[in-house]
Design a protein around this motif. Structure first.
Motif, mmCIF file in Angstrom:
data_model
loop_
_atom_site.group_PDB
_atom_site.id
_atom_site.type_symbol
_atom_site.label_atom_id
_atom_site.label_comp_id
_atom_site.label_asym_id
_atom_site.label_seq_id
_atom_site.Cartn_x
_atom_site.Cartn_y
_atom_site.Cartn_z
ATOM 1 N N LYS A 77 -7.345 17.502 19.318
ATOM 2 C CA LYS A 77 -6.716 18.828 19.347
ATOM 3 C C LYS A 77 -6.530 19.209 20.811
ATOM 4 O O LYS A 77 -7.418 18.937 21.629
ATOM 5 N N PHE A 96 -16.320 38.346 8.919
ATOM 6 C CA PHE A 96 -16.324 39.803 8.686
ATOM 7 C C PHE A 96 -15.768 40.131 7.301
ATOM 8 O O PHE A 96 -15.929 41.248 6.819
ATOM 9 N N SER A 128 -20.020 37.731 18.544
ATOM 10 C CA SER A 128 -19.894 37.327 17.144
ATOM 11 C C SER A 128 -19.537 35.853 17.054
ATOM 12 O O SER A 128 -18.624 35.382 17.746
ATOM 13 N N LYS A 181 -13.849 20.710 9.380
ATOM 14 C CA LYS A 181 -13.060 21.385 8.348
ATOM 15 C C LYS A 181 -11.682 20.746 8.177
ATOM 16 O O LYS A 181 -11.052 20.911 7.157
ATOM 17 N N GLU A 182 -11.228 20.074 9.215
ATOM 18 C CA GLU A 182 -9.870 19.522 9.191
ATOM 19 C C GLU A 182 -9.811 18.051 8.828
ATOM 20 O O GLU A 182 -8.744 17.533 8.523
ATOM 21 N N MET A 242 -9.075 33.719 13.053
ATOM 22 C CA MET A 242 -9.864 34.787 13.682
ATOM 23 C C MET A 242 -9.018 35.532 14.713
ATOM 24 O O MET A 242 -9.068 36.760 14.807
HETATM 25 P P1 NAP Z 1 -10.729 30.254 11.972
HETATM 26 O O1 NAP Z 1 -10.035 29.333 11.038
HETATM 27 O O2 NAP Z 1 -9.923 31.023 12.918
HETATM 28 O O3 NAP Z 1 -11.679 31.266 11.223
HETATM 29 C C1 NAP Z 1 -11.961 31.212 9.840
HETATM 30 C C2 NAP Z 1 -12.826 32.379 9.542
HETATM 31 O O4 NAP Z 1 -14.109 32.221 10.142
HETATM 32 C C3 NAP Z 1 -12.300 33.706 10.091
HETATM 33 O O5 NAP Z 1 -11.288 34.241 9.269
HETATM 34 C C4 NAP Z 1 -13.568 34.517 10.124
HETATM 35 O O6 NAP Z 1 -13.965 34.890 8.826
HETATM 36 C C5 NAP Z 1 -14.579 33.478 10.571
HETATM 37 N N1 NAP Z 1 -14.720 33.462 12.035
HETATM 38 C C6 NAP Z 1 -14.136 32.639 12.945
HETATM 39 N N2 NAP Z 1 -14.553 32.903 14.179
HETATM 40 C C7 NAP Z 1 -15.424 33.940 14.056
HETATM 41 C C8 NAP Z 1 -16.199 34.670 14.989
HETATM 42 N N3 NAP Z 1 -16.204 34.394 16.305
HETATM 43 N N4 NAP Z 1 -16.991 35.668 14.504
HETATM 44 C C9 NAP Z 1 -17.028 35.956 13.166
HETATM 45 N N5 NAP Z 1 -16.319 35.284 12.245
HETATM 46 C C10 NAP Z 1 -15.523 34.287 12.693
HETATM 47 O O7 NAP Z 1 -11.806 29.432 12.850
HETATM 48 P P2 NAP Z 1 -12.872 28.335 12.456
HETATM 49 O O8 NAP Z 1 -12.815 28.061 10.988
HETATM 50 O O9 NAP Z 1 -14.156 28.695 13.063
HETATM 51 O O10 NAP Z 1 -12.339 27.083 13.251
HETATM 52 C C11 NAP Z 1 -11.013 26.647 13.195
HETATM 53 C C12 NAP Z 1 -10.799 25.611 14.272
HETATM 54 O O11 NAP Z 1 -11.374 26.013 15.509
HETATM 55 C C13 NAP Z 1 -11.419 24.277 13.971
HETATM 56 O O12 NAP Z 1 -10.516 23.336 14.507
HETATM 57 C C14 NAP Z 1 -12.684 24.266 14.750
HETATM 58 O O13 NAP Z 1 -13.081 22.945 15.063
HETATM 59 C C15 NAP Z 1 -12.265 25.009 15.971
HETATM 60 N N6 NAP Z 1 -13.432 25.573 16.630
HETATM 61 C C16 NAP Z 1 -13.950 26.761 16.235
HETATM 62 C C17 NAP Z 1 -15.065 27.248 16.877
HETATM 63 C C18 NAP Z 1 -15.668 28.578 16.455
HETATM 64 O O14 NAP Z 1 -16.693 28.943 17.039
HETATM 65 N N7 NAP Z 1 -15.114 29.321 15.508
HETATM 66 C C19 NAP Z 1 -15.650 26.550 17.921
HETATM 67 C C20 NAP Z 1 -15.092 25.334 18.300
HETATM 68 C C21 NAP Z 1 -13.982 24.857 17.637
HETATM 69 P P3 NAP Z 1 -13.561 36.308 8.189
HETATM 70 O O15 NAP Z 1 -12.105 36.253 7.903
HETATM 71 O O16 NAP Z 1 -14.426 36.393 6.986
HETATM 72 O O17 NAP Z 1 -13.880 37.354 9.221
#
Ligand code: NAP
Length: 265
Positions: free
Chosen positions: A200, A56, A36, A142-143, A85
């Motif tokens: 970060k 989700f 996912s 996003k940040e 997440m």
């Molecule tokens: P987050 O703030 O933890 O997640 C926000 C929302 O995105 C979660 O509540 C979920 O939505 C959805 N989500 C996150 N990861 C998911 C996954 N693997 N599968 C399905 N839905 C997912 O994470 P973010 O907004 O993605 O990123 C926050 C920080 O992490 C940022 O600093 C970003 O740069 C860094 N980051 C993230 C990723 C990534 O792949 N997520 C990769 C590299 C860096 P629902 O509540 O609707 O389920």
């Protein structure tokens, strides 16, 4: 776990998730695995397993998905800063009484040649930067807005895709994934006359070149430390996680015991 077919939900978003998907498939061919992604970026890697994209819908949505799809275990291989997440996975696994394994690669630590200021979050990083700095901001799309009120700075922001709201006037945007070559980072920082690097504490090797470049150029790094996550069963590497997964599948791990049934493979 009484479901006919064991089913692992792999929450992806890190480089390690790719090798995990491959290793799980190779080692446990009878186990169904679904990866996912959040879908924040468009050019997602092919993990070679069935993949779904998008949120989700919070914990309730994740619980509903897990029930509907007969998920029998969660693997959280999201980015260390994807705290929401990770918290949702923890809560959903607890509610469902299912095993949860988290891949948590070690954070970076400074060497004697580094000048780091560790801060708790984006706001603290933004407030710490001295007036008039030329700051390289490797914080994510996003940040980045946490820095927008610092109109006294010149920000050079690197991200994979553009931010939802444009950068302040006079700032620059570098749209790319982080290079792995410190020489490339040295020349980027030199070209922009960078005085401070904001990063970060992601850990791992793939985004480390900027830290090495800052060291070479004697630049201070404002290091945003990781969000605190609920304590769960963690492994620091893919191979250690595979060992723990093997134990759970064999019904030997503590999480297998929690589920009471173990995997029926
Ligand atoms: P987050 O703030 O933890 O997640 C926000 C929302 O995105 C979660 O509540 C979920 O939505 C959805 N989500 C996150 N990861 C998911 C996954 N693997 N599968 C399905 N839905 C997912 O994470 P973010 O907004 O993605 O990123 C926050 C920080 O992490 C940022 O600093 C970003 O740069 C860094 N980051 C993230 C990723 C990534 O792949 N997520 C990769 C590299 C860096 P629902 O509540 O609707 O389920």
């Amino acid at each position: 776990m009484t479901s006919k077919e064991p089913h692992i939900l792999l929450l992806a978003g890190t480089f390690e998730a790719r090798s995990l998907a491959k290793k799980i498939e190779e080692r446990f061919p009878n186990i169904r695995i679904t990866a996912s992604f959040a879908g924040v970026v468009r050019d997602l890697p092919d993990l070679g397993v069935p993949t779904r994209i998008g949120g989700f819908g919070g914990v309730d949505g994740l619980v509903a998905f897990a029930r509907a799809e007969g998920v029998s275990a969660f693997i959280d291989a999201t980015h260390p800063f994807a705290a929401q997440m990770s918290r949702n996975a923890f809560e959903a696994a607890s509610r469902l009484g299912l095993p949860l394994l988290r891949l948590e690669r070690p954070a970076w630590s400074s060497t004697p040649e580094d000048t780091w200021k560790s801060v708790l979050d984006m706001n603290a990083a933004a407030n710490f930067l001295p007036a008039g700095s030329r700051a390289f901001l490797a914080v994510g799309r996003k940040e980045i807005s946490a820095f927008y009120h610092r109109t006294d700075l010149i920000g050079i922001a690197r991200m994979i895709e553009p931010p939802p709201t444009p950068l302040p006037d006079g700032w620059s945007q570098v749209l790319s994934r982080p290079p792995q070559d410190p020489d490339a980072e040295v020349s980027l920082f030199s070209k922009h006359g960078i005085t401070h690097v904001v990063a970060k504490n992601s850990g791992g090797t793939r985004a480390y070149a900027k830290i090495e470049a800052a060291r070479r150029l004697n630049l201070p790094v404002v290091m945003i430390e990781r969000p605190v996550l609920p304590k769960t069963n963690c492994a620091s590497t893919v191979s250690k996680l595979m060992v723990k997964l093997g134990e759970i599948i064999a019904g030997q791990g503590s999480e297998g015991a929690v589920s009471g049934e173990g995997f029926q493979v």
